[in-house]
Scaffold this active site. Sequence first.
Site: not given
Length: 214
Positions: A7, A70, A122
């Site tokens: 996130t 996520e 990410d």
Amino acid sequence: MLVLHYTGMETGRAALERMCDPDAKVAAHYMVEEDGQIYQLVDENKRAWHAGVASWQGLEDINSRSIGIEIVNGGHDYGMPDFPEVQIDAVITLCKDVLSRHDIFQSSIVGHSDIAPGRKDDPGEKFPWSRLCEEGVGLWPLRENALAVGSVQQLAEIGYEITAEPSRSEVYAVVKAFQQRWMQDNVTGDACLETLCRIAQVAAAYKENGKALA
Ligand SMILES: [Zn+2]
């Protein structure tokens, strides 16, 4: 495809609020809290907005062909905390669940940075991809397996988007994304000999796994 994210916000609550805000125009199908709690935000048969401009194995519009998860973690902006064990257990359970419902190739399980090098970092170099592989989620070639020296262009055989004559900054971005996933102890963006060998190993594993690129 299955796309994993962190996130990158201060708390899970903040991420949840953002993904529930229509004006933010961003949401994944699932969010996994640090304590392992799983939230479903979008039906699996609906298109969620989590990938953005991205490419994998020559395919674009990743949002139309993927489930997005996520994972709550502050990421590079908030101290790069470790992913708690209980959270990773929940991620693995959720991934296996998703895989049982959809025909997803192992080579189509990716991190956001894999499909958007240079733009996204990410789930980051602390995310335990090898642990997921032990549980049947994604590929993880052993380092000892191959001693061949690969090339930066071979990244395309895995799925990374790379132009025929990449600029230095493009090479840096895609090599860094590769390292964040496959050699997390050496994230430099530098296509050193160790990196080129690792590219050959991963490309060989993808070739063996086959199917998706056929
Ligand atoms: Zn992401």
